[in-house]
Design a protein around this motif. Structure first.
Motif, mmCIF file in Angstrom:
data_model
loop_
_atom_site.group_PDB
_atom_site.id
_atom_site.type_symbol
_atom_site.label_atom_id
_atom_site.label_comp_id
_atom_site.label_asym_id
_atom_site.label_seq_id
_atom_site.Cartn_x
_atom_site.Cartn_y
_atom_site.Cartn_z
ATOM 1 N N CYS A 30 0.853 -1.191 0.000
ATOM 2 C CA CYS A 30 0.000 0.000 0.000
ATOM 3 C C CYS A 30 0.889 1.241 0.000
ATOM 4 N N HIS A 31 0.316 2.356 -0.438
ATOM 5 C CA HIS A 31 1.060 3.605 -0.506
ATOM 6 C C HIS A 31 1.178 4.242 0.875
ATOM 7 N N VAL A 32 2.221 5.010 1.063
ATOM 8 C CA VAL A 32 2.382 5.770 2.289
ATOM 9 C C VAL A 32 2.428 7.257 1.951
ATOM 10 N N HIS A 33 2.130 8.076 2.942
ATOM 11 C CA HIS A 33 2.158 9.521 2.748
ATOM 12 C C HIS A 33 3.612 9.990 2.756
ATOM 13 N N LYS A 34 4.042 10.599 1.658
ATOM 14 C CA LYS A 34 5.453 10.931 1.466
ATOM 15 C C LYS A 34 6.015 11.798 2.592
ATOM 16 N N GLN A 35 5.373 12.910 2.879
ATOM 17 C CA GLN A 35 5.920 13.831 3.881
ATOM 18 C C GLN A 35 5.911 13.213 5.277
ATOM 19 N N ASN A 36 4.815 12.549 5.630
ATOM 20 C CA ASN A 36 4.757 11.913 6.948
ATOM 21 C C ASN A 36 5.801 10.812 7.093
ATOM 22 N N PHE A 37 5.981 10.049 6.037
ATOM 23 C CA PHE A 37 6.962 8.970 6.072
ATOM 24 C C PHE A 37 8.368 9.521 6.310
ATOM 25 N N ARG A 38 8.728 10.537 5.555
ATOM 26 C CA ARG A 38 10.075 11.102 5.693
ATOM 27 C C ARG A 38 10.276 11.742 7.059
ATOM 28 N N ARG A 39 9.238 12.376 7.576
ATOM 29 C CA ARG A 39 9.364 12.980 8.892
ATOM 30 C C ARG A 39 9.567 11.911 9.971
ATOM 31 N N LEU A 40 8.823 10.819 9.883
ATOM 32 C CA LEU A 40 8.964 9.741 10.858
ATOM 33 C C LEU A 40 10.360 9.120 10.822
ATOM 34 N N VAL A 41 10.864 8.912 9.618
ATOM 35 C CA VAL A 41 12.186 8.298 9.476
ATOM 36 C C VAL A 41 13.276 9.191 10.057
ATOM 37 N N THR A 42 13.218 10.480 9.740
ATOM 38 C CA THR A 42 14.258 11.392 10.216
ATOM 39 C C THR A 42 14.136 11.656 11.709
ATOM 40 N N GLN A 43 12.899 11.730 12.234
ATOM 41 C CA GLN A 43 12.713 11.979 13.659
ATOM 42 C C GLN A 43 13.260 10.849 14.512
ATOM 43 N N GLN A 44 13.183 9.641 14.003
ATOM 44 C CA GLN A 44 13.656 8.495 14.771
ATOM 45 C C GLN A 44 15.162 8.286 14.639
ATOM 46 N N GLN A 45 15.812 9.149 13.870
ATOM 47 C CA GLN A 45 17.274 9.113 13.734
ATOM 48 C C GLN A 45 17.772 7.738 13.291
ATOM 49 N N LEU A 46 17.058 7.168 12.312
ATOM 50 C CA LEU A 46 17.453 5.873 11.774
ATOM 51 C C LEU A 46 18.503 5.996 10.689
ATOM 52 N N ILE A 47 18.529 7.155 10.019
ATOM 53 C CA ILE A 47 19.399 7.315 8.864
ATOM 54 C C ILE A 47 20.248 8.565 8.996
ATOM 55 N N GLU A 48 21.289 8.625 8.193
ATOM 56 C CA GLU A 48 22.169 9.789 8.168
ATOM 57 C C GLU A 48 22.614 10.026 6.732
ATOM 58 N N GLU A 49 22.866 11.272 6.424
ATOM 59 C CA GLU A 49 23.317 11.610 5.077
ATOM 60 C C GLU A 49 24.756 11.144 4.861
ATOM 61 N N THR A 50 25.055 10.763 3.628
ATOM 62 C CA THR A 50 26.411 10.342 3.294
ATOM 63 C C THR A 50 27.236 11.495 2.738
ATOM 64 N N GLY A 51 26.546 12.578 2.342
ATOM 65 C CA GLY A 51 27.241 13.691 1.700
ATOM 66 C C GLY A 51 27.373 13.511 0.204
#
Length: 301
Positions: A243-264
């Motif tokens: 199923c589809h997810v809401h783009k903005q909400n998904f990205r906010r949840l991922v970044t808020q939980q500090q699961l990922i980091e930028e590689t540069g």
């Protein structure tokens, strides 16, 4: 006299390639990698690893026990007596040169709510289930079974679609004799690729487990390349959940939980504007087998 019991080891090896969840199969897609527990296997996990590598050539890393199937009438071969199957779920990355990979939704087309063709299949299922229920003699049974159909397939006022009920939906179709494994002639069966014995049931169990776990454990990490864009991460989660997810909400949840980091670094092969590349943070990579980090599915509507 006690009959002989055969212990079968079955692997549900899952990967996501090009946004499509896949399962490794043998016998032209009709079986999951499997084989009996042998005296030379030092453990159950060693046995399932051995069969996967022998039959597919694909080594597997982390595996977890999925479910033990011990139905009284299960048998690999009737003359061998009763069979107990111990299934395992393993996550990996597929390679283009490998054969044996099959799309999840070839077996369960009604589970992919992102496809434009799914509605045709669900409409057919609704009609066939309606006819099945109508043939029941007892009115209370008809009412109870129709409510079950409505709830599982989100028919009418049955409520919202629950993506985790993969096994329950398949078992309902099996009970209604609408799948080939239940004895339905292939030309009359609901669309969906057939599997020998109960391997499609086992695949349904694995799909349900994985869909549930992406909500509360970062298992999706096992399926991603070392570096990825946020779009690729979202697409992988959507493919697993169906199923589809809401783009903005998904990205906010991922970044808020500090699961990922930028590689540069930047991915310039997106076909549009270059996208930033991310990776899972070091702490998550070290603890992902035990973490409780949430990666919720946020439905877009």
């Amino acid at each position: 006299m006690m009959s002989h019991v055969v212990t079968e080891l079955i692997a549900v090896l899952t990967a996501v390639r090009d946004g499509v969840p896949q399962v490794m199969t043998i016998d032209d897609g009709r079986l999951l990698p499997s084989g009996p527990l042998e005296s030379g296997h030092r453990s159950l996990q060693a046995g399932v690893r051995s069969w996967v590598e022998q039959q597919t050539g694909h080594p597997i890393g982390h595996v977890e026990q999925l479910y033990t199937f011990a139905d009284h009438d299960r048998a690999l071969h009737p003359e061998q007596g009763r069979s107990i199957s111990i299934s395992y779920l393993a996550l990996t990355r597929s390679h283009a040169r490998e054969t044996g990979w099959r799309d999840w939704y070839d077996y369960f087309p009604w589970e992919d709510r992102t496809s434009d063709t799914t509605q045709e299949v669900t409409d057919l299922i609704e009609r066939r289930l309606c006819a099945w229920v109508a043939g029941m003699a007892d009115i209370e049974t008809r009412m109870r079974q129709w409510q079950r159909c409505m709830a599982l397939f989100a028919i009418g006022d049955g409520g919202a679609w629950d993506d985790e009920l993969v096994l329950q939906r398949y078992e309902l179709l099996y009970e209604a004799t609408l799948v080939a494994e239940a004895g339905c002639p292939p030309v009359q069966a609901i669309p969906g690729r057939y599997m020998h014995r109960d391997h499609r049931r086992i695949l349904a169990t694995a799909m349900a487990r994985l869909r549930a776990r992406i909500r509360y454990r970062p298992v999706v990490f096992e399926l991603m390349p070392e570096e990825f864009t946020l779009f690729q991460l979202q697409r992988t989660v959507e493919s697993l959940a169906g199923c589809h997810v809401h783009k903005q909400n998904f990205r906010r949840l991922v970044t808020q939980q500090q699961l990922i980091e930028e590689t540069g670094r930047i991915d310039e092969k997106t076909g549009g504007r270059p996208a930033r590349l991310f990776r899972f943070c070091g702490e998550v990579r070290r603890a992902r087998q035990f973490a409780g980090s949430k990666l919720p599915i946020v439905h877009s509507g």
